[in-house]
Design a protein around this motif. Sequence first.
Motif, PDB file in Angstrom:
ATOM      1  N   LYS A 193       0.840  -1.211   0.000  1.00 28.36           N
ATOM      2  CA  LYS A 193       0.000   0.000   0.000  1.00 28.36           C
ATOM      3  C   LYS A 193       0.872   1.258   0.000  1.00 28.36           C
ATOM      4  O   LYS A 193       0.613   2.207  -0.745  1.00 28.36           O
ATOM      5  CB  LYS A 193      -0.935   0.000   1.202  1.00 28.36           C
ATOM      6  CG  LYS A 193      -1.924   1.164   1.216  1.00 28.36           C
ATOM      7  CD  LYS A 193      -2.930   1.013   2.340  1.00 28.36           C
ATOM      8  CE  LYS A 193      -3.998   2.093   2.292  1.00 28.36           C
ATOM      9  NZ  LYS A 193      -3.470   3.453   2.462  1.00 28.36           N
ATOM     10  N   THR A 194       1.906   1.268   0.820  1.00 26.54           N
ATOM     11  CA  THR A 194       2.797   2.427   0.876  1.00 26.54           C
ATOM     12  C   THR A 194       3.504   2.636  -0.462  1.00 26.54           C
ATOM     13  O   THR A 194       3.645   3.767  -0.937  1.00 26.54           O
ATOM     14  CB  THR A 194       3.845   2.251   1.995  1.00 26.54           C
ATOM     15  OG1 THR A 194       3.163   2.114   3.246  1.00 26.54           O
ATOM     16  CG2 THR A 194       4.787   3.442   2.058  1.00 26.54           C
TER      17      THR A 194
ATOM     18  N   ALA B  74       2.395   1.694  -3.442  1.00 26.62           N
ATOM     19  CA  ALA B  74       1.407   2.173  -4.408  1.00 26.62           C
ATOM     20  C   ALA B  74       1.177   3.672  -4.251  1.00 26.62           C
ATOM     21  O   ALA B  74       1.099   4.423  -5.239  1.00 26.62           O
ATOM     22  CB  ALA B  74       0.093   1.407  -4.253  1.00 26.62           C
ATOM     23  N   GLU B  75       1.080   4.126  -3.003  1.00 27.08           N
ATOM     24  CA  GLU B  75       0.911   5.561  -2.742  1.00 27.08           C
ATOM     25  C   GLU B  75       2.133   6.348  -3.201  1.00 27.08           C
ATOM     26  O   GLU B  75       2.019   7.457  -3.737  1.00 27.08           O
ATOM     27  CB  GLU B  75       0.653   5.792  -1.252  1.00 27.08           C
ATOM     28  CG  GLU B  75      -0.704   5.272  -0.784  1.00 27.08           C
ATOM     29  CD  GLU B  75      -0.835   5.242   0.737  1.00 27.08           C
ATOM     30  OE1 GLU B  75       0.222   5.339   1.426  1.00 27.08           O
ATOM     31  OE2 GLU B  75      -1.974   5.116   1.231  1.00 27.08           O
ATOM     32  N   HIS B  76       3.305   5.767  -3.001  1.00 24.59           N
ATOM     33  CA  HIS B  76       4.559   6.391  -3.426  1.00 24.59           C
ATOM     34  C   HIS B  76       4.612   6.537  -4.951  1.00 24.59           C
ATOM     35  O   HIS B  76       5.007   7.595  -5.464  1.00 24.59           O
ATOM     36  CB  HIS B  76       5.740   5.550  -2.939  1.00 24.59           C
ATOM     37  CG  HIS B  76       7.051   5.923  -3.542  1.00 24.59           C
ATOM     38  ND1 HIS B  76       7.750   7.063  -3.174  1.00 24.59           N
ATOM     39  CD2 HIS B  76       7.803   5.310  -4.502  1.00 24.59           C
ATOM     40  CE1 HIS B  76       8.872   7.133  -3.884  1.00 24.59           C
ATOM     41  NE2 HIS B  76       8.926   6.088  -4.689  1.00 24.59           N
TER      42      HIS B  76
ATOM     43  N   LYS C 266       2.037   6.653  -7.024  1.00 26.04           N
ATOM     44  CA  LYS C 266       1.026   7.649  -7.416  1.00 26.04           C
ATOM     45  C   LYS C 266       1.565   9.067  -7.264  1.00 26.04           C
ATOM     46  O   LYS C 266       1.442   9.901  -8.169  1.00 26.04           O
ATOM     47  CB  LYS C 266      -0.229   7.469  -6.568  1.00 26.04           C
ATOM     48  CG  LYS C 266      -1.339   8.450  -6.941  1.00 26.04           C
ATOM     49  CD  LYS C 266      -2.523   8.351  -6.010  1.00 26.04           C
ATOM     50  CE  LYS C 266      -3.552   9.401  -6.403  1.00 26.04           C
ATOM     51  NZ  LYS C 266      -4.523   9.677  -5.340  1.00 26.04           N
ATOM     52  N   LYS C 267       2.186   9.332  -6.126  1.00 23.13           N
ATOM     53  CA  LYS C 267       2.728  10.665  -5.868  1.00 23.13           C
ATOM     54  C   LYS C 267       3.907  10.968  -6.792  1.00 23.13           C
ATOM     55  O   LYS C 267       4.006  12.072  -7.348  1.00 23.13           O
ATOM     56  CB  LYS C 267       3.167  10.764  -4.408  1.00 23.13           C
ATOM     57  CG  LYS C 267       3.699  12.146  -4.018  1.00 23.13           C
ATOM     58  CD  LYS C 267       4.067  12.187  -2.540  1.00 23.13           C
ATOM     59  CE  LYS C 267       4.606  13.571  -2.160  1.00 23.13           C
ATOM     60  NZ  LYS C 267       4.981  13.610  -0.721  1.00 23.13           N
TER      61      LYS C 267
ATOM     62  N   PHE D 105      -4.725   8.358 -10.392  1.00 21.19           N
ATOM     63  CA  PHE D 105      -5.044   7.217  -9.531  1.00 21.19           C
ATOM     64  C   PHE D 105      -4.116   6.067  -9.896  1.00 21.19           C
ATOM     65  O   PHE D 105      -3.502   6.073 -10.971  1.00 21.19           O
ATOM     66  CB  PHE D 105      -6.504   6.770  -9.713  1.00 21.19           C
ATOM     67  CG  PHE D 105      -6.812   6.306 -11.115  1.00 21.19           C
ATOM     68  CD1 PHE D 105      -6.721   4.963 -11.455  1.00 21.19           C
ATOM     69  CD2 PHE D 105      -7.186   7.210 -12.090  1.00 21.19           C
ATOM     70  CE1 PHE D 105      -6.979   4.529 -12.736  1.00 21.19           C
ATOM     71  CE2 PHE D 105      -7.461   6.791 -13.386  1.00 21.19           C
ATOM     72  CZ  PHE D 105      -7.351   5.448 -13.711  1.00 21.19           C
TER      73      PHE D 105
ATOM     74  N   LEU E 221      -3.896  -1.084  -7.246  1.00 29.30           N
ATOM     75  CA  LEU E 221      -2.962  -1.986  -6.571  1.00 29.30           C
ATOM     76  C   LEU E 221      -3.474  -3.411  -6.611  1.00 29.30           C
ATOM     77  O   LEU E 221      -4.613  -3.691  -6.219  1.00 29.30           O
ATOM     78  CB  LEU E 221      -2.761  -1.555  -5.115  1.00 29.30           C
ATOM     79  CG  LEU E 221      -1.995  -2.536  -4.223  1.00 29.30           C
ATOM     80  CD1 LEU E 221      -0.553  -2.715  -4.716  1.00 29.30           C
ATOM     81  CD2 LEU E 221      -2.013  -2.061  -2.772  1.00 29.30           C
TER      82      LEU E 221
ATOM     83  N   ASP F   2      -2.697  -6.405  -4.635  1.00 32.32           N
ATOM     84  CA  ASP F   2      -2.012  -6.798  -3.401  1.00 32.32           C
ATOM     85  C   ASP F   2      -1.903  -8.321  -3.369  1.00 32.32           C
ATOM     86  O   ASP F   2      -2.903  -9.017  -3.254  1.00 32.32           O
ATOM     87  CB  ASP F   2      -2.794  -6.283  -2.193  1.00 32.32           C
ATOM     88  CG  ASP F   2      -2.014  -6.418  -0.898  1.00 32.32           C
ATOM     89  OD1 ASP F   2      -1.201  -7.358  -0.786  1.00 32.32           O
ATOM     90  OD2 ASP F   2      -2.214  -5.590   0.007  1.00 32.32           O
TER      91      ASP F   2
ATOM     92  N   VAL G 131       1.443  -2.601  -9.313  1.00 38.61           N
ATOM     93  CA  VAL G 131       0.878  -1.253  -9.269  1.00 38.61           C
ATOM     94  C   VAL G 131       0.623  -0.813 -10.709  1.00 38.61           C
ATOM     95  O   VAL G 131       1.555  -0.626 -11.484  1.00 38.61           O
ATOM     96  CB  VAL G 131       1.819  -0.255  -8.571  1.00 38.61           C
ATOM     97  CG1 VAL G 131       1.203   1.149  -8.600  1.00 38.61           C
ATOM     98  CG2 VAL G 131       2.090  -0.684  -7.131  1.00 38.61           C
TER      99      VAL G 131
END
Length: 264
Positions: free
Chosen positions: A148-149, A151-153, A155-156, A162, A165, A167, A219
């Motif tokens: 999750k971290t 995937a957020e990384h 995206k940013k 969007f 993910l 998982d 991702v």
Amino acid sequence: MKKIKVQNIIEVMSKIAPRQLAEEWDNPGLLVGAPENEVKKIFVCLDVTDETVKAAADFRADLIVAHHPIIFRAVKNFRTDLPLGRKLEMLIKNNISVFAAHTNLDSAQGGVNDVLAEKIGLVDVKMFGDEEISLGRIGRLPEKMSAKTFAEHVKKSLNANFVRLVDAGDFPIDKVGICGGAGSDIISKAKFFGAQAFVTGDVKYHEAQNAVDTKIHVVDAGHFATEFPIVRALAEKLSAEFNKLGYEIEIAEDNFSRDVFTAI
């Protein structure tokens, strides 16, 4: 001032993204225009769309250098009431040539995948296995992350609208495989070479299922977001090459296009 022709730009692009690196099914190269056409201004973009053609025309560009080829298959008609014909008509009316570097730019050193790896912060980036050149890349994260971290990384890092993910289980990510655009067909190769996660776009349902079964996080950041960073990088590469050769050419880049997909 020395006159620069399309052929001179083709020679520069051949150094950046050699034609022999392209996949057999691909259609890179000079797709509109003639090698002897003079070039004073270049517009760099990912896609040849109505909007990028208009921007190139407004800039008075003589040449568009794009990642995606405007023509993939045989053109059986030239209808200006249809999207392709309309764009070709606009290009010809404005005397704009089009050159595309596609899968050869994906595989090339410093190309799409190396730029993608840099954007998401991978280190120790290499080709797959012992391949001299490969479409994708494999590298490591400076620090391990959860799915999750990570995937957020991603995206940013890619400024994506969007990400999706896949998982694959409760295990951290250290080694990452990547392939900008549509690279889900090499997820299994990344897994074979030790990747715990893979970044690409255009992942299909059954491909995602297989990733879960084989225990590799995926991702999907979208085709656009994983490739758009090459636009600026390519404009900078061209500028550097032209400076070395003493070419006086103005370059503009697409900084306005957005992903056609929006999360609702």
